[in-house]
Enzyme design. Structure first.
Site, PDB file in Angstrom:
ATOM      1  N   CYS A 164      62.589  70.214  33.899  1.00 45.34           N
ATOM      2  CA  CYS A 164      62.906  69.912  35.304  1.00 45.34           C
ATOM      3  C   CYS A 164      63.385  68.470  35.494  1.00 45.34           C
ATOM      4  CB  CYS A 164      61.705  70.202  36.204  1.00 45.34           C
ATOM      5  SG  CYS A 164      60.370  69.014  36.025  1.00 45.34           S
ATOM      6  N   CYS A 211      53.901  69.228  32.164  1.00 46.14           N
ATOM      7  CA  CYS A 211      54.492  68.983  33.481  1.00 46.14           C
ATOM      8  C   CYS A 211      53.954  70.015  34.463  1.00 46.14           C
ATOM      9  CB  CYS A 211      56.008  69.127  33.336  1.00 46.14           C
ATOM     10  SG  CYS A 211      56.925  68.816  34.843  1.00 46.14           S
ATOM     11  N   HIS A 271      65.973  51.775  24.529  1.00 44.01           N
ATOM     12  CA  HIS A 271      65.372  52.884  23.774  1.00 44.01           C
ATOM     13  C   HIS A 271      64.211  53.529  24.517  1.00 44.01           C
ATOM     14  CE1 HIS A 271      67.134  51.349  19.678  1.00 44.01           C
ATOM     15  NE2 HIS A 271      68.018  51.997  20.414  1.00 44.01           N
ATOM     16  N   ARG A 297      50.137  54.917  18.705  1.00 42.39           N
ATOM     17  CA  ARG A 297      50.875  53.666  18.946  1.00 42.39           C
ATOM     18  C   ARG A 297      50.594  53.109  20.345  1.00 42.39           C
ATOM     19  NH1 ARG A 297      56.815  54.788  17.769  1.00 42.39           N
ATOM     20  NH2 ARG A 297      57.035  52.718  18.673  1.00 42.39           N
ATOM     21  N   ASN A 344      64.926  35.015  13.766  1.00 42.61           N
ATOM     22  CA  ASN A 344      64.375  36.080  12.920  1.00 42.61           C
ATOM     23  C   ASN A 344      63.676  35.453  11.722  1.00 42.61           C
ATOM     24  OD1 ASN A 344      64.062  38.488  11.196  1.00 42.61           O
ATOM     25  ND2 ASN A 344      65.543  39.423  12.599  1.00 42.61           N
ATOM     26  N   GLN A 385      65.147  46.680  22.738  1.00 42.54           N
ATOM     27  CA  GLN A 385      65.052  47.974  22.064  1.00 42.54           C
ATOM     28  C   GLN A 385      63.597  48.432  22.055  1.00 42.54           C
ATOM     29  OE1 GLN A 385      67.636  47.841  18.224  1.00 42.54           O
ATOM     30  NE2 GLN A 385      67.262  45.737  18.793  1.00 42.54           N
ATOM     31  N   ASN A 386      62.702  47.533  22.485  1.00 40.62           N
ATOM     32  CA  ASN A 386      61.275  47.846  22.401  1.00 40.62           C
ATOM     33  C   ASN A 386      60.840  48.781  23.525  1.00 40.62           C
ATOM     34  OD1 ASN A 386      61.433  46.074  20.333  1.00 40.62           O
ATOM     35  ND2 ASN A 386      60.393  44.384  21.357  1.00 40.62           N
ATOM     36  N   VAL A 387      59.856  49.617  23.176  1.00 46.73           N
ATOM     37  CA  VAL A 387      59.372  50.606  24.146  1.00 46.73           C
ATOM     38  C   VAL A 387      57.980  50.204  24.654  1.00 46.73           C
ATOM     39  CG1 VAL A 387      60.703  52.478  23.065  1.00 46.73           C
ATOM     40  CG2 VAL A 387      58.361  52.053  22.277  1.00 46.73           C
TER      41      VAL A 387
HETATM   42  C1  BJW Z   1      60.419  38.893  13.196  1.00 46.87           C
HETATM   43  C2  BJW Z   1      59.041  38.680  13.232  1.00 46.87           C
HETATM   44  C3  BJW Z   1      58.609  37.583  13.969  1.00 46.87           C
HETATM   45  C4  BJW Z   1      59.372  40.457  12.056  1.00 46.87           C
HETATM   46  N1  BJW Z   1      59.500  36.809  14.592  1.00 46.87           N
HETATM   47  N2  BJW Z   1      61.267  38.093  13.794  1.00 46.87           N
HETATM   48  C5  BJW Z   1      76.823  54.395  13.398  1.00 46.87           C
HETATM   49  C6  BJW Z   1      76.695  54.140  12.051  1.00 46.87           C
HETATM   50  C7  BJW Z   1      75.606  54.633  11.327  1.00 46.87           C
HETATM   51  C8  BJW Z   1      74.623  55.393  11.944  1.00 46.87           C
HETATM   52  C9  BJW Z   1      74.738  55.644  13.290  1.00 46.87           C
HETATM   53  C10 BJW Z   1      75.819  55.150  13.993  1.00 46.87           C
HETATM   54  N3  BJW Z   1      75.683  55.520  15.300  1.00 46.87           N
HETATM   55  C11 BJW Z   1      74.531  56.235  15.408  1.00 46.87           C
HETATM   56  C12 BJW Z   1      73.944  56.335  14.200  1.00 46.87           C
HETATM   57  C13 BJW Z   1      72.663  57.039  13.936  1.00 46.87           C
HETATM   58  C14 BJW Z   1      71.451  56.227  14.327  1.00 46.87           C
HETATM   59  C15 BJW Z   1      71.406  54.925  13.522  1.00 46.87           C
HETATM   60  O1  BJW Z   1      71.727  53.859  13.978  1.00 46.87           O
HETATM   61  N4  BJW Z   1      70.960  54.999  12.301  1.00 46.87           N
HETATM   62  C16 BJW Z   1      70.847  53.798  11.462  1.00 46.87           C
HETATM   63  C17 BJW Z   1      69.393  53.631  11.017  1.00 46.87           C
HETATM   64  C18 BJW Z   1      71.824  53.869  10.346  1.00 46.87           C
HETATM   65  N5  BJW Z   1      71.440  55.927  15.766  1.00 46.87           N
HETATM   66  C19 BJW Z   1      71.055  56.821  16.650  1.00 46.87           C
HETATM   67  O2  BJW Z   1      70.748  57.956  16.324  1.00 46.87           O
HETATM   68  C20 BJW Z   1      71.066  56.409  18.115  1.00 46.87           C
HETATM   69  N6  BJW Z   1      71.751  57.377  18.890  1.00 46.87           N
HETATM   70  C21 BJW Z   1      73.086  57.439  18.952  1.00 46.87           C
HETATM   71  O3  BJW Z   1      73.792  56.585  18.464  1.00 46.87           O
HETATM   72  O4  BJW Z   1      73.574  58.557  19.598  1.00 46.87           O
HETATM   73  C22 BJW Z   1      74.918  58.957  19.338  1.00 46.87           C
HETATM   74  C23 BJW Z   1      75.036  59.403  17.867  1.00 46.87           C
HETATM   75  C24 BJW Z   1      74.048  60.145  17.283  1.00 46.87           C
HETATM   76  C25 BJW Z   1      74.143  60.527  15.919  1.00 46.87           C
HETATM   77  C26 BJW Z   1      75.252  60.144  15.169  1.00 46.87           C
HETATM   78  C27 BJW Z   1      76.250  59.371  15.769  1.00 46.87           C
HETATM   79  C28 BJW Z   1      76.138  59.010  17.156  1.00 46.87           C
HETATM   80  C29 BJW Z   1      69.637  56.362  18.641  1.00 46.87           C
HETATM   81  C30 BJW Z   1      68.803  55.343  17.973  1.00 46.87           C
HETATM   82  C31 BJW Z   1      67.366  55.429  18.482  1.00 46.87           C
HETATM   83  C32 BJW Z   1      66.431  54.516  17.718  1.00 46.87           C
HETATM   84  N7  BJW Z   1      65.094  54.863  18.016  1.00 46.87           N
HETATM   85  C33 BJW Z   1      64.011  54.044  17.495  1.00 46.87           C
HETATM   86  C34 BJW Z   1      62.671  54.691  17.914  1.00 46.87           C
HETATM   87  C35 BJW Z   1      62.414  54.480  19.417  1.00 46.87           C
HETATM   88  C36 BJW Z   1      61.171  55.135  19.870  1.00 46.87           C
HETATM   89  C37 BJW Z   1      59.940  54.620  19.172  1.00 46.87           C
HETATM   90  O5  BJW Z   1      59.583  53.439  19.318  1.00 46.87           O
HETATM   91  O6  BJW Z   1      59.322  55.408  18.476  1.00 46.87           O
HETATM   92  O7  BJW Z   1      64.101  52.710  18.044  1.00 46.87           O
HETATM   93  S1  BJW Z   1      64.094  53.755  15.749  1.00 46.87           S
HETATM   94  C38 BJW Z   1      63.520  52.089  15.796  1.00 46.87           C
HETATM   95  O8  BJW Z   1      64.586  51.188  15.367  1.00 46.87           O
HETATM   96  C39 BJW Z   1      63.273  51.786  17.282  1.00 46.87           C
HETATM   97  C40 BJW Z   1      63.804  50.382  17.399  1.00 46.87           C
HETATM   98  O9  BJW Z   1      64.079  50.084  18.744  1.00 46.87           O
HETATM   99  C41 BJW Z   1      65.004  50.391  16.488  1.00 46.87           C
HETATM  100  C42 BJW Z   1      65.427  49.029  16.022  1.00 46.87           C
HETATM  101  O10 BJW Z   1      64.449  48.446  15.236  1.00 46.87           O
HETATM  102  P1  BJW Z   1      64.141  46.877  15.338  1.00 46.87           P
HETATM  103  O11 BJW Z   1      63.572  46.564  16.662  1.00 46.87           O
HETATM  104  O12 BJW Z   1      65.333  46.120  14.926  1.00 46.87           O
HETATM  105  O13 BJW Z   1      62.939  46.727  14.299  1.00 46.87           O
HETATM  106  P2  BJW Z   1      63.008  46.535  12.700  1.00 46.87           P
HETATM  107  O14 BJW Z   1      61.673  46.861  12.181  1.00 46.87           O
HETATM  108  O15 BJW Z   1      64.162  47.233  12.113  1.00 46.87           O
HETATM  109  O16 BJW Z   1      63.282  44.975  12.523  1.00 46.87           O
HETATM  110  C43 BJW Z   1      62.331  44.007  12.881  1.00 46.87           C
HETATM  111  C44 BJW Z   1      62.943  42.624  12.666  1.00 46.87           C
HETATM  112  O17 BJW Z   1      62.036  41.665  13.147  1.00 46.87           O
HETATM  113  C45 BJW Z   1      63.213  42.309  11.184  1.00 46.87           C
HETATM  114  O18 BJW Z   1      64.521  41.787  11.065  1.00 46.87           O
HETATM  115  C46 BJW Z   1      62.152  41.244  10.854  1.00 46.87           C
HETATM  116  O19 BJW Z   1      62.626  40.284   9.907  1.00 46.87           O
HETATM  117  C47 BJW Z   1      61.933  40.608  12.193  1.00 46.87           C
HETATM  118  N8  BJW Z   1      60.607  40.015  12.401  1.00 46.87           N
HETATM  119  N9  BJW Z   1      58.423  39.666  12.458  1.00 46.87           N
HETATM  120  C48 BJW Z   1      60.819  37.079  14.452  1.00 46.87           C
HETATM  121  N10 BJW Z   1      57.250  37.299  14.040  1.00 46.87           N
HETATM  122 ZN    ZN Z   2      58.936  69.829  34.422  1.00 43.21          ZN
END
Ligand code: BJW
Ligand code: ZN
Length: 252
Positions: free
Chosen positions: A139, A155, A128, A79, A221, A110-112
């Site tokens: 460490c 590291c 994120h 990636r 969106n 949210q982008n990395v």
């Molecule tokens: C366009 C377009 C164009 C396309 N123009 N638009 C409460 C309820 C339920 C679940 C949970 C909750 N609290 C926590 C959870 C668990 C979990 C979660 O949310 N799960 C859900 C999936 C249900 N969350 C977590 O685990 C988080 N941690 C946390 O809450 O800790 C405490 C806790 C833990 C466990 C239980 C309870 C509490 C951490 C979340 C970390 C997310 N990580 C990722 C990967 C990051 C690293 C990497 O890049 O590899 O982050 S996952 C991925 O999703 C990434 C993104 O930042 C994130 C969001 O995605 P995004 O950006 O919205 O992308 P898409 O693909 O979903 O959407 C794209 C959009 O663009 C679409 O709408 C298209 O239509 C649009 N589009 N082209 C305009 N040209």
């Molecule tokens: Zn270290």
């Protein structure tokens, strides 16, 4: 039926009205992977999203990294390679322009992929993490890297490094998330939500928190999301096309 141009124009009028009323208004942008789609970087969900071909639980959890760090690193390096070949698109540049015009205070992303930073945005909260930063869980050392590692990096302390991104089940950085909540709940008159599915928590709550605090919600969106029903204005289309139109209208 309103045309997109008329929705943009109404949203811009409303912002100008607010500015006239309050003198200083604070605008925050919340972005997701859709804003980088126009640069050629895949989103996560949807027909051609990353999760169509790759299982999130095998690649984006702490358990996956423990089980198979080589596989996880291989995926992140792949990636990184893609991102390094791409550039910020007109949507990223529009947010820079909005900041320069005094219409935007903060970008919460949210982008990395670092693209907001590379475009020149100044005040960015990467909730994120960043794919170009490594972290040592032993460490605590964090370091930026310029190239995609060919094998898992280590590291100085001897421990294998990990990408400094937030995986499922992990908490977001406490300082960053506290600042984001603070900004959304008390310093946000207008929230621009761009290219996020609004499915991943805790960020998925931000639009609702902003709305509860009377912020104007403007969503950009391609498709409707769970946020759309609370959006005051929904600008449906590609953000790389629509954000420039929005900025142009604000300048008139
Ligand atoms: C366009 C377009 C164009 C396309 N123009 N638009 C409460 C309820 C339920 C679940 C949970 C909750 N609290 C926590 C959870 C668990 C979990 C979660 O949310 N799960 C859900 C999936 C249900 N969350 C977590 O685990 C988080 N941690 C946390 O809450 O800790 C405490 C806790 C833990 C466990 C239980 C309870 C509490 C951490 C979340 C970390 C997310 N990580 C990722 C990967 C990051 C690293 C990497 O890049 O590899 O982050 S996952 C991925 O999703 C990434 C993104 O930042 C994130 C969001 O995605 P995004 O950006 O919205 O992308 P898409 O693909 O979903 O959407 C794209 C959009 O663009 C679409 O709408 C298209 O239509 C649009 N589009 N082209 C305009 N040209
Ligand atoms: Zn270290």
């Amino acid at each position: 039926m309103s045309t997109k141009e008329s929705i943009i124009s109404e949203a811009v009028c409303k912002i100008k009205e607010l500015k006239a009323e309050k003198e200083i208004i604070r605008i925050v942008a919340l972005t997701g992977s859709g804003i980088s789609k126009g640069s050629g970087i895949p989103t996560f969900r949807g027909a051609d999203g990353l999760w169509k071909n790759y299982n999130a639980m095998d690649l984006a959890t702490p358990q996956a990294f423990k089980r198979n760090p080589e596989l996880v690193w291989e995926w992140y390096s792949w990636r990184m390679g893609i991102i390094l070949e791409k550039d910020p698109n007109p949507a990223h540049h529009s947010l820079v322009k909005l900041q320069e015009l005094g219409f935007l205070n903060l970008v919460i992303t949210q982008n990395v992929d670092s693209l907001h930073f590379r475009a020149g945005s100044k005040n960015i909260l990467e909730v994120h993490g960043n794919i170009f930063r490594t972290k040592c869980e032993k460490c605590g050392k964090k370091e930026m890297i310029k190239e995609a590692p060919k094998s898992p990096p280590y590291c100085d302390c001897g421990n294998m490094l990990r990408p400094d991104v937030v995986w499922f089940g992990e908490s977001l950085d406490r300082n960053i998330i506290t600042k984001a909540y603070e900004e959304i709940s008390s310093k946000c008159d207008v929230l621009l939500i761009i290219g996020t599915s609004g499915l991943v928590y805790p960020v998925a709550d931000f639009p609702f928190i902003a709305k509860e605090h009377d912020a104007l919600i403007i969503e950009f969106n391609l498709d409707e999301t769970p946020i759309t029903r609370i959006a005051d204005y929904f600008i449906q289309g590609k953000s790389e096309e629509d954000l420039p139109l929005f900025v142009q209208a604000l300048q008139v």
